[in-house]
Scaffold this motif. Structure first.
Motif, PDB file in Angstrom:
ATOM      1  N   VAL A 338      12.392   2.139  12.953  1.00 18.19           N
ATOM      2  CA  VAL A 338      11.371   2.560  13.912  1.00 18.19           C
ATOM      3  C   VAL A 338      11.472   4.066  14.170  1.00 18.19           C
ATOM      4  N   ALA A 339      12.683   4.582  14.238  1.00 19.55           N
ATOM      5  CA  ALA A 339      12.866   6.026  14.427  1.00 19.55           C
ATOM      6  C   ALA A 339      12.286   6.798  13.245  1.00 19.55           C
ATOM      7  N   ALA A 340      12.487   6.281  12.031  1.00 20.70           N
ATOM      8  CA  ALA A 340      11.915   6.937  10.853  1.00 20.70           C
ATOM      9  C   ALA A 340      10.392   6.913  10.906  1.00 20.70           C
ATOM     10  N   ALA A 341       9.831   5.812  11.419  1.00 16.94           N
ATOM     11  CA  ALA A 341       8.374   5.702  11.536  1.00 16.94           C
ATOM     12  C   ALA A 341       7.815   6.708  12.528  1.00 16.94           C
ATOM     13  N   ALA A 369       7.007  -3.344  21.064  1.00 20.49           N
ATOM     14  CA  ALA A 369       7.218  -2.141  21.866  1.00 20.49           C
ATOM     15  C   ALA A 369       6.591  -0.927  21.178  1.00 20.49           C
ATOM     16  N   ALA A 370       6.692  -0.871  19.852  1.00 21.04           N
ATOM     17  CA  ALA A 370       6.115   0.255  19.111  1.00 21.04           C
ATOM     18  C   ALA A 370       4.598   0.274  19.225  1.00 21.04           C
ATOM     19  N   ALA A 371       3.996  -0.890  19.456  1.00 19.41           N
ATOM     20  CA  ALA A 371       2.529  -0.954  19.574  1.00 19.41           C
ATOM     21  C   ALA A 371       2.024  -0.180  20.786  1.00 19.41           C
ATOM     22  N   GLU A 372       2.918   0.187  21.708  1.00 13.39           N
ATOM     23  CA  GLU A 372       2.516   0.971  22.876  1.00 13.39           C
ATOM     24  C   GLU A 372       2.514   2.466  22.581  1.00 13.39           C
ATOM     25  N   GLU A 373       3.000   2.860  21.416  1.00 15.56           N
ATOM     26  CA  GLU A 373       3.028   4.266  21.031  1.00 15.56           C
ATOM     27  C   GLU A 373       1.812   4.569  20.166  1.00 15.56           C
ATOM     28  N   PRO A 374       0.969   5.519  20.548  1.00 17.18           N
ATOM     29  CA  PRO A 374      -0.290   5.755  19.823  1.00 17.18           C
ATOM     30  C   PRO A 374      -0.117   5.963  18.323  1.00 17.18           C
ATOM     31  N   SER A 375       0.893   6.731  17.910  1.00 18.66           N
ATOM     32  CA  SER A 375       1.038   7.017  16.486  1.00 18.66           C
ATOM     33  C   SER A 375       1.513   5.816  15.680  1.00 18.66           C
ATOM     34  N   LEU A 376       2.151   4.856  16.343  1.00 19.37           N
ATOM     35  CA  LEU A 376       2.654   3.660  15.655  1.00 19.37           C
ATOM     36  C   LEU A 376       1.762   2.436  15.872  1.00 19.37           C
ATOM     37  N   ARG A 377       0.861   2.501  16.823  1.00 19.40           N
ATOM     38  CA  ARG A 377       0.105   1.318  17.223  1.00 19.40           C
ATOM     39  C   ARG A 377      -0.645   0.640  16.065  1.00 19.40           C
ATOM     40  N   TYR A 379      -0.072   0.569  12.862  1.00 19.99           N
ATOM     41  CA  TYR A 379       0.890  -0.070  11.964  1.00 19.99           C
ATOM     42  C   TYR A 379       1.508  -1.305  12.625  1.00 19.99           C
ATOM     43  N   ALA A 380       1.849  -1.170  13.904  1.00 17.06           N
ATOM     44  CA  ALA A 380       2.468  -2.290  14.611  1.00 17.06           C
ATOM     45  C   ALA A 380       1.502  -3.464  14.749  1.00 17.06           C
ATOM     46  N   LEU A 381       0.229  -3.181  15.046  1.00 18.88           N
ATOM     47  CA  LEU A 381      -0.750  -4.258  15.190  1.00 18.88           C
ATOM     48  C   LEU A 381      -0.964  -4.990  13.872  1.00 18.88           C
ATOM     49  N   LEU A 382      -0.988  -4.259  12.776  1.00 23.67           N
ATOM     50  CA  LEU A 382      -1.112  -4.905  11.466  1.00 23.67           C
ATOM     51  C   LEU A 382       0.112  -5.767  11.176  1.00 23.67           C
ATOM     52  N   TRP A 383       1.295  -5.246  11.490  1.00 26.35           N
ATOM     53  CA  TRP A 383       2.537  -6.013  11.280  1.00 26.35           C
ATOM     54  C   TRP A 383       2.485  -7.310  12.087  1.00 26.35           C
ATOM     55  N   LEU A 384       2.097  -7.207  13.343  1.00 31.04           N
ATOM     56  CA  LEU A 384       2.060  -8.396  14.207  1.00 31.04           C
ATOM     57  C   LEU A 384       1.014  -9.395  13.726  1.00 31.04           C
ATOM     58  N   ALA A 385      -0.131  -8.907  13.272  1.00 29.29           N
ATOM     59  CA  ALA A 385      -1.162  -9.815  12.773  1.00 29.29           C
ATOM     60  C   ALA A 385      -0.663 -10.588  11.553  1.00 29.29           C
ATOM     61  N   GLU A 386      -0.003  -9.892  10.645  1.00 24.34           N
ATOM     62  CA  GLU A 386       0.525 -10.569   9.462  1.00 24.34           C
ATOM     63  C   GLU A 386       1.667 -11.518   9.845  1.00 24.34           C
TER      64      GLU A 386
END
Length: 483
Positions: A338-341, A369-377, A379-386
Protein backbone atom coordinates in the motif's frame (compact mmCIF):
# COMPACT_ATOMS: atom_id res chain seq x y z
CA UNK A 1 -12.43 22.91 -48.84
CA UNK A 2 -13.55 21.30 -45.61
CA UNK A 3 -12.40 21.74 -42.07
CA UNK A 4 -11.58 19.07 -39.55
CA UNK A 5 -14.21 18.76 -36.84
CA UNK A 6 -13.57 16.96 -33.56
CA UNK A 7 -16.99 17.63 -32.08
CA UNK A 8 -18.12 14.07 -32.87
CA UNK A 9 -14.73 12.39 -33.12
CA UNK A 10 -15.19 9.02 -31.53
CA UNK A 11 -12.53 7.48 -29.34
CA UNK A 12 -13.00 4.00 -30.79
CA UNK A 13 -9.72 4.09 -32.68
CA UNK A 14 -9.00 0.39 -32.11
CA UNK A 15 -11.07 -2.55 -31.00
CA UNK A 16 -12.76 -1.71 -27.66
CA UNK A 17 -11.01 -2.97 -24.55
CA UNK A 18 -12.30 -2.88 -20.98
CA UNK A 19 -10.81 -0.51 -18.44
CA UNK A 20 -9.62 -3.44 -16.37
CA UNK A 21 -7.39 -4.45 -19.27
CA UNK A 22 -6.32 -0.93 -20.17
CA UNK A 23 -4.99 -0.16 -16.70
CA UNK A 24 -2.43 -2.95 -17.22
CA UNK A 25 -1.28 -1.46 -20.53
CA UNK A 26 2.11 -0.41 -19.20
CA UNK A 27 2.99 -3.99 -18.29
CA UNK A 28 1.83 -5.56 -21.55
CA UNK A 29 4.62 -4.28 -23.75
CA UNK A 30 5.77 -5.99 -26.90
CA UNK A 31 8.99 -7.93 -26.51
CA UNK A 32 11.45 -7.46 -29.34
CA UNK A 33 15.17 -6.73 -29.54
CA UNK A 34 15.88 -3.04 -29.03
CA UNK A 35 17.52 -1.40 -32.08
CA UNK A 36 21.05 -0.20 -31.55
CA UNK A 37 21.46 3.59 -31.48
CA UNK A 38 23.47 5.28 -34.25
CA UNK A 39 27.23 5.03 -34.05
CA UNK A 40 28.66 7.74 -31.85
CA UNK A 41 25.64 7.97 -29.53
CA UNK A 42 26.92 8.45 -25.96
CA UNK A 43 26.17 5.72 -23.42
CA UNK A 44 23.03 6.03 -21.30
CA UNK A 45 24.92 7.25 -18.24
CA UNK A 46 26.50 10.09 -20.22
CA UNK A 47 23.17 11.09 -21.78
CA UNK A 48 21.57 11.08 -18.34
CA UNK A 49 24.38 13.30 -17.09
CA UNK A 50 23.63 15.81 -19.84
CA UNK A 51 19.93 15.70 -18.96
CA UNK A 52 20.77 16.34 -15.31
CA UNK A 53 22.76 19.42 -16.34
CA UNK A 54 19.86 20.77 -18.42
CA UNK A 55 17.44 20.28 -15.52
CA UNK A 56 19.80 21.20 -12.68
CA UNK A 57 17.95 24.40 -11.72
CA UNK A 58 14.59 22.67 -12.08
CA UNK A 59 15.73 19.93 -9.69
CA UNK A 60 16.95 22.47 -7.13
CA UNK A 61 13.67 24.35 -7.30
CA UNK A 62 11.60 21.15 -7.16
CA UNK A 63 13.45 19.99 -4.03
CA UNK A 64 13.05 23.39 -2.43
CA UNK A 65 9.35 23.54 -3.28
CA UNK A 66 8.71 20.03 -1.95
CA UNK A 67 10.57 20.65 1.29
CA UNK A 68 8.79 23.99 1.88
CA UNK A 69 5.33 22.76 0.79
CA UNK A 70 5.27 25.57 -1.74
CA UNK A 71 2.29 26.38 -3.97
CA UNK A 72 4.14 28.03 -6.83
CA UNK A 73 2.83 31.48 -5.92
CA UNK A 74 4.71 34.72 -6.56
CA UNK A 75 5.62 34.87 -2.87
CA UNK A 76 7.01 31.33 -3.03
CA UNK A 77 9.06 32.19 -6.10
CA UNK A 78 10.50 35.31 -4.46
CA UNK A 79 11.37 33.32 -1.35
CA UNK A 80 12.98 30.56 -3.43
CA UNK A 81 14.98 33.11 -5.41
CA UNK A 82 16.47 34.50 -2.22
CA UNK A 83 17.29 31.16 -0.66
CA UNK A 84 18.62 29.53 -3.86
CA UNK A 85 20.41 32.69 -5.07
CA UNK A 86 18.54 32.70 -8.36
CA UNK A 87 16.63 35.49 -10.08
CA UNK A 88 12.81 35.40 -9.92
CA UNK A 89 12.84 34.74 -13.67
CA UNK A 90 15.10 31.72 -13.22
CA UNK A 91 12.85 30.39 -10.48
CA UNK A 92 9.74 30.86 -12.61
CA UNK A 93 11.36 29.04 -15.55
CA UNK A 94 12.72 26.30 -13.31
CA UNK A 95 9.34 25.77 -11.65
CA UNK A 96 7.72 25.44 -15.07
CA UNK A 97 10.32 22.91 -16.18
CA UNK A 98 10.09 20.96 -12.96
CA UNK A 99 6.34 20.51 -13.42
CA UNK A 100 6.63 19.60 -17.11
CA UNK A 101 9.39 17.07 -16.42
CA UNK A 102 7.43 15.41 -13.62
CA UNK A 103 9.89 16.47 -10.92
CA UNK A 104 7.24 18.14 -8.79
CA UNK A 105 3.47 17.70 -8.62
CA UNK A 106 0.77 19.81 -7.01
CA UNK A 107 -1.62 17.97 -4.71
CA UNK A 108 -4.34 20.22 -3.36
CA UNK A 109 -2.20 23.22 -4.24
CA UNK A 110 0.84 21.96 -2.30
CA UNK A 111 4.01 20.78 -4.01
CA UNK A 112 5.17 17.21 -3.59
CA UNK A 113 8.23 15.58 -5.14
CA UNK A 114 7.42 13.60 -8.26
CA UNK A 115 8.64 10.02 -8.42
CA UNK A 116 11.35 11.06 -10.89
CA UNK A 117 12.77 13.50 -8.35
CA UNK A 118 13.01 10.72 -5.77
CA UNK A 119 14.87 8.56 -8.30
CA UNK A 120 16.93 11.39 -9.79
CA UNK A 121 20.37 10.43 -8.53
CA UNK A 122 20.07 6.66 -8.93
CA UNK A 123 17.91 6.03 -11.98
CA UNK A 124 19.27 7.18 -15.36
CA UNK A 125 16.12 5.92 -17.07
CA UNK A 126 13.93 8.17 -14.91
CA UNK A 127 16.20 11.13 -15.69
CA UNK A 128 16.04 10.57 -19.43
CA UNK A 129 12.28 10.11 -19.41
CA UNK A 130 11.92 13.34 -17.45
CA UNK A 131 14.02 15.17 -20.01
CA UNK A 132 12.04 13.65 -22.91
CA UNK A 133 8.83 14.89 -21.25
CA UNK A 134 10.35 18.40 -21.25
CA UNK A 135 11.52 17.93 -24.85
CA UNK A 136 7.97 17.05 -25.93
CA UNK A 137 6.68 20.17 -24.17
CA UNK A 138 9.05 22.67 -25.81
CA UNK A 139 6.16 24.88 -27.13
CA UNK A 140 5.08 25.40 -23.52
CA UNK A 141 8.61 26.23 -22.36
CA UNK A 142 9.22 28.89 -25.00
CA UNK A 143 6.17 31.11 -25.70
CA UNK A 144 5.30 31.67 -29.36
CA UNK A 145 5.69 35.15 -30.88
CA UNK A 146 2.64 37.20 -29.90
CA UNK A 147 2.41 38.81 -33.33
CA UNK A 148 2.04 35.48 -35.18
CA UNK A 149 -1.43 34.02 -35.71
CA UNK A 150 -2.13 30.97 -33.53
CA UNK A 151 -3.03 28.89 -36.61
CA UNK A 152 0.42 29.51 -38.11
CA UNK A 153 2.01 28.52 -34.80
CA UNK A 154 -0.04 25.30 -34.91
CA UNK A 155 1.36 24.40 -38.32
CA UNK A 156 4.92 25.10 -37.21
CA UNK A 157 4.55 22.80 -34.20
CA UNK A 158 3.23 20.06 -36.46
CA UNK A 159 6.09 20.53 -38.94
CA UNK A 160 8.93 20.59 -36.40
CA UNK A 161 9.41 16.78 -36.31
CA UNK A 162 10.47 16.91 -39.97
CA UNK A 163 13.02 19.60 -39.13
CA UNK A 164 14.35 17.49 -36.27
CA UNK A 165 14.59 14.44 -38.52
CA UNK A 166 16.73 16.36 -40.99
CA UNK A 167 19.00 17.55 -38.19
CA UNK A 168 19.30 14.00 -36.85
CA UNK A 169 20.04 12.43 -40.22
CA UNK A 170 22.61 15.13 -41.05
CA UNK A 171 24.60 14.30 -37.90
CA UNK A 172 26.09 17.77 -37.91
CA UNK A 173 25.36 21.47 -38.47
CA UNK A 174 22.55 22.32 -40.91
CA UNK A 175 22.23 25.79 -42.40
CA UNK A 176 19.13 27.74 -41.41
CA UNK A 177 18.05 28.34 -45.05
CA UNK A 178 17.86 24.56 -45.56
CA UNK A 179 15.75 24.18 -42.44
CA UNK A 180 13.52 27.04 -43.58
CA UNK A 181 13.01 25.39 -46.96
CA UNK A 182 12.01 22.16 -45.24
CA UNK A 183 9.66 23.99 -42.87
CA UNK A 184 8.04 25.79 -45.82
CA UNK A 185 7.64 22.53 -47.73
CA UNK A 186 6.18 20.65 -44.75
CA UNK A 187 3.71 23.43 -43.94
CA UNK A 188 2.56 23.44 -47.57
CA UNK A 189 2.06 19.65 -47.41
CA UNK A 190 0.07 19.91 -44.21
CA UNK A 191 -2.17 22.59 -45.67
CA UNK A 192 -2.72 20.56 -48.82
CA UNK A 193 -3.62 17.47 -46.77
CA UNK A 194 -5.98 19.48 -44.61
CA UNK A 195 -7.79 20.86 -47.64
CA UNK A 196 -8.06 17.57 -49.53
CA UNK A 197 -9.13 15.16 -46.80
CA UNK A 198 -12.90 15.30 -46.11
CA UNK A 199 -13.12 15.31 -42.34
CA UNK A 200 -16.90 15.66 -42.26
CA UNK A 201 -17.87 18.94 -40.57
CA UNK A 202 -21.30 19.18 -39.07
CA UNK A 203 -23.90 19.96 -41.76
CA UNK A 204 -25.55 23.37 -41.60
CA UNK A 205 -29.35 23.55 -41.21
CA UNK A 206 -31.15 23.09 -44.52
CA UNK A 207 -32.60 26.61 -44.40
CA UNK A 208 -29.36 28.30 -43.45
CA UNK A 209 -28.03 31.03 -45.66
CA UNK A 210 -24.57 30.49 -47.22
CA UNK A 211 -22.99 32.93 -44.80
CA UNK A 212 -24.62 31.14 -41.87
CA UNK A 213 -23.35 27.78 -43.11
CA UNK A 214 -19.81 29.10 -43.32
CA UNK A 215 -20.10 30.51 -39.82
CA UNK A 216 -21.34 27.15 -38.55
CA UNK A 217 -18.35 25.39 -40.13
CA UNK A 218 -15.87 27.84 -38.60
CA UNK A 219 -17.52 27.56 -35.17
CA UNK A 220 -17.37 23.75 -35.30
CA UNK A 221 -13.72 23.86 -36.27
CA UNK A 222 -12.93 26.34 -33.50
CA UNK A 223 -14.53 24.05 -30.95
CA UNK A 224 -12.17 21.28 -31.97
CA UNK A 225 -9.08 23.14 -30.72
CA UNK A 226 -5.59 22.83 -32.12
CA UNK A 227 -2.11 23.20 -30.71
CA UNK A 228 -0.33 23.96 -27.45
CA UNK A 229 -0.39 27.68 -28.23
CA UNK A 230 -4.17 27.63 -28.57
CA UNK A 231 -4.24 27.75 -32.40
CA UNK A 232 -7.40 27.14 -34.39
CA UNK A 233 -7.60 24.93 -37.46
CA UNK A 234 -10.30 27.16 -38.96
CA UNK A 235 -7.89 30.04 -39.46
CA UNK A 236 -5.39 27.77 -41.18
CA UNK A 237 -8.08 26.42 -43.48
CA UNK A 238 -9.50 29.75 -44.53
CA UNK A 239 -6.41 31.86 -45.07
CA UNK A 240 -2.75 31.26 -45.87
CA UNK A 241 -0.36 32.60 -43.25
CA UNK A 242 1.94 35.32 -44.56
CA UNK A 243 5.16 33.91 -45.96
CA UNK A 244 7.08 36.33 -43.75
CA UNK A 245 6.06 34.53 -40.54
CA UNK A 246 7.86 31.29 -41.40
CA UNK A 247 11.37 32.60 -40.63
CA UNK A 248 10.10 33.94 -37.30
CA UNK A 249 8.45 30.60 -36.54
CA UNK A 250 11.61 28.70 -37.42
CA UNK A 251 13.62 30.95 -35.09
CA UNK A 252 11.02 30.41 -32.35
CA UNK A 253 11.07 26.62 -32.75
CA UNK A 254 14.87 26.40 -32.79
CA UNK A 255 15.16 28.70 -29.77
CA UNK A 256 12.57 26.61 -27.92
CA UNK A 257 14.40 23.38 -28.69
CA UNK A 258 17.69 24.99 -27.69
CA UNK A 259 16.09 26.11 -24.41
CA UNK A 260 15.40 22.47 -23.47
CA UNK A 261 18.89 21.32 -24.48
CA UNK A 262 17.95 19.54 -27.72
CA UNK A 263 20.12 21.62 -30.06
CA UNK A 264 22.65 24.41 -30.25
CA UNK A 265 22.51 27.46 -32.50
CA UNK A 266 25.55 28.85 -34.26
CA UNK A 267 26.19 31.55 -36.85
CA UNK A 268 23.50 30.69 -39.37
CA UNK A 269 23.20 26.99 -38.51
CA UNK A 270 21.73 24.57 -35.98
CA UNK A 271 23.10 21.30 -34.58
CA UNK A 272 21.44 18.68 -32.46
CA UNK A 273 23.11 18.02 -29.14
CA UNK A 274 23.96 14.37 -28.39
CA UNK A 275 20.94 14.33 -26.09
CA UNK A 276 18.69 15.80 -28.77
CA UNK A 277 19.99 13.41 -31.44
CA UNK A 278 19.34 10.45 -29.15
CA UNK A 279 15.81 11.67 -28.36
CA UNK A 280 14.92 12.09 -32.03
CA UNK A 281 16.31 8.64 -32.80
CA UNK A 282 14.29 7.13 -29.95
CA UNK A 283 11.12 8.68 -31.32
CA UNK A 284 11.90 7.60 -34.85
CA UNK A 285 12.48 4.03 -33.70
CA UNK A 286 9.57 4.13 -31.21
CA UNK A 287 11.46 2.39 -28.48
CA UNK A 288 11.64 2.89 -24.73
CA UNK A 289 14.57 3.25 -22.40
CA UNK A 290 15.19 -0.24 -21.06
CA UNK A 291 13.72 -0.89 -17.64
CA UNK A 292 15.34 -2.91 -14.90
CA UNK A 293 15.25 -6.57 -15.89
CA UNK A 294 13.44 -8.80 -13.41
CA UNK A 295 15.37 -11.42 -11.47
CA UNK A 296 15.22 -12.57 -7.87
CA UNK A 297 13.16 -10.03 -5.91
CA UNK A 298 12.46 -11.87 -2.66
CA UNK A 299 14.89 -9.77 -0.62
CA UNK A 300 13.97 -6.45 -2.23
CA UNK A 301 11.54 -3.79 -1.08
CA UNK A 302 8.01 -3.75 -2.48
CA UNK A 303 8.87 -0.87 -4.81
CA UNK A 304 11.98 -2.57 -6.19
CA UNK A 305 10.13 -5.88 -6.54
CA UNK A 306 7.28 -4.25 -8.46
CA UNK A 307 9.68 -2.43 -10.76
CA UNK A 308 11.48 -5.67 -11.47
CA UNK A 309 8.20 -7.41 -12.32
CA UNK A 310 6.99 -4.64 -14.62
CA UNK A 311 7.89 -6.49 -17.83
CA UNK A 312 6.65 -9.91 -16.74
CA UNK A 313 3.42 -11.31 -18.13
CA UNK A 314 0.63 -11.78 -15.56
CA UNK A 315 1.39 -15.44 -14.78
CA UNK A 316 5.10 -15.09 -13.96
CA UNK A 317 4.39 -11.82 -12.15
CA UNK A 318 1.89 -13.54 -9.84
CA UNK A 319 4.48 -16.24 -9.12
CA UNK A 320 6.98 -13.54 -8.21
CA UNK A 321 4.42 -11.84 -5.95
CA UNK A 322 3.72 -15.14 -4.16
CA UNK A 323 7.42 -15.77 -3.57
CA UNK A 324 7.89 -12.24 -2.24
CA UNK A 325 4.82 -12.53 0.03
CA UNK A 326 5.96 -15.90 1.38
CA UNK A 327 9.10 -14.31 2.78
CA UNK A 328 7.11 -11.79 4.88
CA UNK A 329 4.30 -11.60 7.37
CA UNK A 330 1.01 -10.75 5.70
CA UNK A 331 0.53 -7.51 7.62
CA UNK A 332 3.98 -6.14 6.81
CA UNK A 333 3.71 -7.17 3.15
CA UNK A 334 0.32 -5.52 2.71
CA UNK A 335 1.49 -2.34 4.43
CA UNK A 336 4.55 -2.18 2.20
CA UNK A 337 2.49 -2.71 -0.97
CA UNK A 338 0.00 0.00 0.00
CA UNK A 339 2.89 2.37 0.74
CA UNK A 340 4.33 1.65 -2.71
CA UNK A 341 0.92 2.39 -4.23
CA UNK A 342 0.96 5.83 -2.56
CA UNK A 343 4.13 6.77 -4.44
CA UNK A 344 4.31 9.03 -7.46
CA UNK A 345 4.90 6.28 -10.06
CA UNK A 346 1.49 5.34 -11.48
CA UNK A 347 2.84 2.05 -12.85
CA UNK A 348 3.72 0.89 -9.35
CA UNK A 349 0.25 1.85 -8.16
CA UNK A 350 -1.42 -0.53 -10.57
CA UNK A 351 1.12 -3.30 -9.94
CA UNK A 352 0.79 -2.95 -6.16
CA UNK A 353 -2.94 -3.65 -6.35
CA UNK A 354 -2.26 -6.60 -8.66
CA UNK A 355 0.03 -7.97 -5.94
CA UNK A 356 -2.70 -7.30 -3.34
CA UNK A 357 -5.04 -9.45 -5.43
CA UNK A 358 -2.65 -12.32 -4.79
CA UNK A 359 -2.87 -11.61 -1.05
CA UNK A 360 -6.67 -11.91 -1.18
CA UNK A 361 -8.89 -11.73 1.91
CA UNK A 362 -6.06 -10.79 4.27
CA UNK A 363 -5.70 -7.47 2.43
CA UNK A 364 -9.39 -6.50 2.51
CA UNK A 365 -9.27 -4.20 5.55
CA UNK A 366 -6.25 -2.29 4.24
CA UNK A 367 -7.77 -1.96 0.79
CA UNK A 368 -11.04 -0.63 2.24
CA UNK A 369 -9.03 1.95 4.15
CA UNK A 370 -7.14 2.85 0.96
CA UNK A 371 -10.47 3.52 -0.76
CA UNK A 372 -10.71 6.68 1.39
CA UNK A 373 -7.58 8.11 -0.24
CA UNK A 374 -8.37 9.93 -3.52
CA UNK A 375 -5.29 8.72 -5.40
CA UNK A 376 -5.90 5.08 -4.42
CA UNK A 377 -9.70 5.04 -4.46
CA UNK A 378 -10.28 3.85 -8.07
CA UNK A 379 -7.78 1.02 -7.68
CA UNK A 380 -9.21 0.02 -4.31
CA UNK A 381 -12.80 0.03 -5.58
CA UNK A 382 -11.85 -2.20 -8.50
CA UNK A 383 -10.01 -4.56 -6.13
CA UNK A 384 -13.02 -4.75 -3.82
CA UNK A 385 -15.43 -5.33 -6.71
CA UNK A 386 -13.35 -8.23 -8.00
CA UNK A 387 -12.91 -9.59 -4.46
CA UNK A 388 -16.68 -9.61 -4.05
CA UNK A 389 -17.11 -11.62 -7.23
CA UNK A 390 -17.41 -9.12 -10.07
CA UNK A 391 -15.89 -10.08 -13.40
CA UNK A 392 -12.64 -8.09 -13.88
CA UNK A 393 -13.94 -6.79 -17.22
CA UNK A 394 -17.11 -5.49 -15.55
CA UNK A 395 -15.59 -4.21 -12.30
CA UNK A 396 -15.14 -0.71 -13.73
CA UNK A 397 -18.88 -0.19 -13.45
CA UNK A 398 -18.43 0.52 -9.72
CA UNK A 399 -16.50 3.70 -10.52
CA UNK A 400 -18.12 7.08 -10.92
CA UNK A 401 -17.37 8.91 -14.16
CA UNK A 402 -14.93 11.19 -12.32
CA UNK A 403 -13.14 8.22 -10.71
CA UNK A 404 -12.93 6.45 -14.07
CA UNK A 405 -11.48 9.59 -15.66
CA UNK A 406 -8.93 9.98 -12.86
CA UNK A 407 -7.93 6.33 -13.36
CA UNK A 408 -7.63 6.89 -17.12
CA UNK A 409 -5.20 9.76 -16.56
CA UNK A 410 -3.23 7.79 -13.96
CA UNK A 411 -2.94 4.81 -16.28
CA UNK A 412 -1.95 7.10 -19.14
CA UNK A 413 0.81 8.49 -16.91
CA UNK A 414 2.08 4.94 -16.34
CA UNK A 415 2.05 4.24 -20.07
CA UNK A 416 3.74 7.55 -20.88
CA UNK A 417 6.47 6.86 -18.31
CA UNK A 418 7.08 3.19 -19.06
CA UNK A 419 5.32 2.14 -22.27
CA UNK A 420 5.54 2.71 -25.98
CA UNK A 421 3.84 5.51 -27.89
CA UNK A 422 1.48 3.09 -29.63
CA UNK A 423 0.17 1.91 -26.25
CA UNK A 424 -0.58 5.48 -25.22
CA UNK A 425 -2.58 5.98 -28.41
CA UNK A 426 -4.45 2.71 -27.86
CA UNK A 427 -5.20 3.76 -24.28
CA UNK A 428 -7.60 6.35 -25.70
CA UNK A 429 -10.02 3.49 -26.35
CA UNK A 430 -10.49 2.77 -22.65
CA UNK A 431 -11.87 6.25 -21.87
CA UNK A 432 -15.49 6.31 -20.73
CA UNK A 433 -16.19 9.46 -22.75
CA UNK A 434 -17.44 9.02 -26.29
CA UNK A 435 -15.76 11.97 -28.02
CA UNK A 436 -12.43 13.76 -27.93
CA UNK A 437 -13.82 17.11 -26.65
CA UNK A 438 -15.74 15.34 -23.87
CA UNK A 439 -12.62 13.45 -22.81
CA UNK A 440 -10.48 16.59 -22.78
CA UNK A 441 -13.09 18.58 -20.84
CA UNK A 442 -13.36 15.93 -18.13
CA UNK A 443 -9.64 15.28 -17.98
CA UNK A 444 -9.07 19.00 -17.38
CA UNK A 445 -11.73 19.02 -14.66
CA UNK A 446 -10.59 15.93 -12.76
CA UNK A 447 -7.43 17.66 -11.45
CA UNK A 448 -4.92 14.82 -11.77
CA UNK A 449 -1.40 16.17 -11.04
CA UNK A 450 0.00 14.52 -14.18
CA UNK A 451 -2.61 15.91 -16.58
CA UNK A 452 -0.28 18.24 -18.49
CA UNK A 453 2.44 15.61 -18.94
CA UNK A 454 -0.10 13.02 -20.11
CA UNK A 455 -1.68 15.36 -22.65
CA UNK A 456 1.69 16.49 -23.99
CA UNK A 457 2.83 12.87 -24.37
CA UNK A 458 -0.43 11.88 -26.07
CA UNK A 459 -0.20 14.81 -28.49
CA UNK A 460 3.38 13.85 -29.35
CA UNK A 461 2.41 10.21 -29.92
CA UNK A 462 -0.87 10.49 -31.82
CA UNK A 463 -0.70 10.22 -35.62
CA UNK A 464 -3.87 12.25 -36.27
CA UNK A 465 -2.86 15.93 -36.66
CA UNK A 466 -6.21 17.43 -35.66
CA UNK A 467 -6.59 15.27 -32.57
CA UNK A 468 -2.98 15.95 -31.58
CA UNK A 469 -3.57 19.69 -31.88
CA UNK A 470 -6.69 19.56 -29.75
CA UNK A 471 -4.77 17.65 -27.08
CA UNK A 472 -1.89 20.14 -27.21
CA UNK A 473 -4.36 22.98 -26.75
CA UNK A 474 -5.86 21.25 -23.73
CA UNK A 475 -2.37 20.76 -22.27
CA UNK A 476 -1.63 24.44 -22.78
CA UNK A 477 -4.87 25.47 -21.10
CA UNK A 478 -4.23 23.24 -18.08
CA UNK A 479 -0.63 24.44 -17.84
CA UNK A 480 -1.60 28.12 -17.95
CA UNK A 481 -4.76 27.73 -15.86
CA UNK A 482 -7.06 28.67 -18.75
CA UNK A 483 -10.46 27.28 -19.51
Amino acid sequence: MTSRNLRDSRLRLVRPRPTATARRAATNRRTRPAPRPPEGTPPTAELAGQAREVLADAVRIARWAASHHAEGSAADRDRAAGELRLTPGQVHAGWDRARLAGLVELHGGTARPGWRLNAWERDDSAVLRGWVALFDAWPLVHPAPAEVAPAAVAEAVEAVPQVLSLLQLSAGPVLLPALLDLLRQRVAELREERCEVPYGPEPAPANAAPADAAATDVAATDAAGSDAAGGEVAAAVLADPPETVLPALLDWALEGLAAVGALTLGDGHATLTPLGSWAVWVKLEQICVAAQSPAGHIEQSAEEMLRGCARLSPGPARAEYRAWLAARTVSSAVSELVAAARGEDALLRGLAFDALRVVGAAAEADVRAAAEEPSLRPYALLWLAEYEGADPDDAAEVLTREEATWLWVDTAAAVADHGESALLVRHLDSAVQGTVPALLDEVRAVGHPRTVQVLVALAAAHPDPALAKAVRRAAFQVHTGGS
